[in-house]
Write a protein that holds these residues in place. Structure first.
Motif, short mmCIF file in Angstrom:
data_model
loop_
_atom_site.label_atom_id
_atom_site.label_comp_id
_atom_site.label_asym_id
_atom_site.label_seq_id
_atom_site.Cartn_x
_atom_site.Cartn_y
_atom_site.Cartn_z
N UNK A 1 0.83 -1.19 0.00
CA UNK A 1 0.00 0.00 0.00
C UNK A 1 0.88 1.26 0.00
N UNK A 2 0.54 2.23 -0.84
CA UNK A 2 1.27 3.51 -0.89
C UNK A 2 0.38 4.58 -0.27
N UNK A 3 0.82 5.14 0.84
CA UNK A 3 0.04 6.16 1.53
C UNK A 3 -0.02 7.44 0.70
N UNK A 4 -1.01 8.28 0.97
CA UNK A 4 -1.23 9.50 0.18
C UNK A 4 0.01 10.39 0.14
N UNK A 5 0.68 10.55 1.28
CA UNK A 5 1.86 11.43 1.35
C UNK A 5 3.02 10.91 0.51
N UNK A 6 3.00 9.62 0.18
CA UNK A 6 4.09 9.03 -0.61
C UNK A 6 3.75 8.96 -2.10
N UNK A 7 2.57 9.44 -2.47
CA UNK A 7 2.16 9.42 -3.87
C UNK A 7 2.63 10.69 -4.58
N UNK A 8 3.11 10.56 -5.81
CA UNK A 8 3.58 11.71 -6.58
C UNK A 8 3.29 11.47 -8.05
N UNK A 9 3.37 12.54 -8.84
CA UNK A 9 3.21 12.42 -10.29
C UNK A 9 4.54 11.98 -10.90
#
Length: 275
Positions: free
Chosen positions: A57-65
């Protein structure tokens, strides 16, 4: 009262500046909307993001474009970098040119908006711009940063207000010649052209958008209503399959219809000429 504006700024034509507000001209809020749910419980489900390789699972803060520059190589772009790269919006629609409304190919139309004066003080300047466009049957082309993108906007007079259509850029519109290239050019004789005119004449009318109903959405609404009330699900009647047309038979019917439509005197003259 007009709904809340989605953008406010200024319409600038040389030294003339007018405060304006932009409103969406089309809305999909009335359409039937579905949620993804758990079939067993009826509870809505949550979408989560997982790493395609690790499955974690990738948490929101670790998501990037990210942009895939080469196969297997991704460049991560941060929101701060995007904000710096995108032109700053000065909230101004700057008009660059005027031309006849008919010069714009509808292929370039993206999305329509209504443009109205923002505040009582803007009324006079807005009225001058609208009256000028209406009198000359002209459109104005303007540029502005709208919704984080630099956009070309076509502005036309309609009623007491203005319609602003965002336009597709030239590189976004596919070349029609490449799509139509395989269509053979056929030389049609006069009878065939007469048939085409007859077909169009029999269906001649006026554009009445209120007559075009969203039958798909109506069917969804009827389905939901029936299931809510525990009734049988309505089954629409399938459309009749179109029959292949015999062009020669269509030509004969067209000729007969034209002959019947002639006044008696002209029919007699045609028979004398034929004799």
């Amino acid at each position: 009262m007009a709904p809340r504006a989605i953008w406010k700024g200024h319409l600038e034509i040389g030294q003339l500046v007018c405060p304006v507000a932009l409103h969406a001209a089309a809305s999909t809020s009335e359409r039937v909307a579905f949620h993804i749910v758990n079939r067993e419980t009826g509870h809505r489900v949550r979408r989560v993001f997982v790493d395609a390789e690790t499955g974690k699972l990738v948490e929101r803060d670790d998501q990037a474009k990210g942009y895939e520059a080469d196969r297997g190589k991704t460049i991560v772009v941060e929101e701060e970098e995007l904000a710096e790269a995108v032109p700053e919006s000065d909230k101004t629609l700057r008009v660059e040119a005027f031309f006849p409304c008919t010069e714009v190919d509808t292929l370039y139309f993206d999305r329509p908006y209504y443009l109205i004066p923002d505040g009582e003080a803007a009324g006079a300047a807005f009225a001058v711009i609208r009256a000028g466009l209406a009198k000359r049957k002209a459109a104005a082309i303007a540029r502005a940063v709208l919704f984080r993108r630099l956009r070309a906007v076509l502005i036309r007079a309609q009623g007491t207000g203005l319609v602003a259509d965002t336009l597709e850029f030239d590189h976004e519109v596919r070349d029609a010649a490449k799509v139509f290239d395989d269509i053979p050019e056929l030389k049609l004789d006069k009878e065939m052209l007469d048939l085409a005119r007859h077909i169009i004449d029999t269906k001649r009318g006026k554009f009445q958008p209120e007559r075009f109903e969203d039958r798909y959405d109506d069917a969804l609404a009827a389905l939901v209503k029936a299931k809510t009330e525990g009734k049988a699900i309505p089954k629409p009647k399938p459309p009749e399959a179109a029959k292949p047309i015999d062009l020669m038979e269509a030509l004969r019917k067209s000729a007969a219809a034209k002959a019947r439509a002639k006044p008696p005197a002209k029919r007699a003259a045609s028979r004398r000429k034929a004799g």
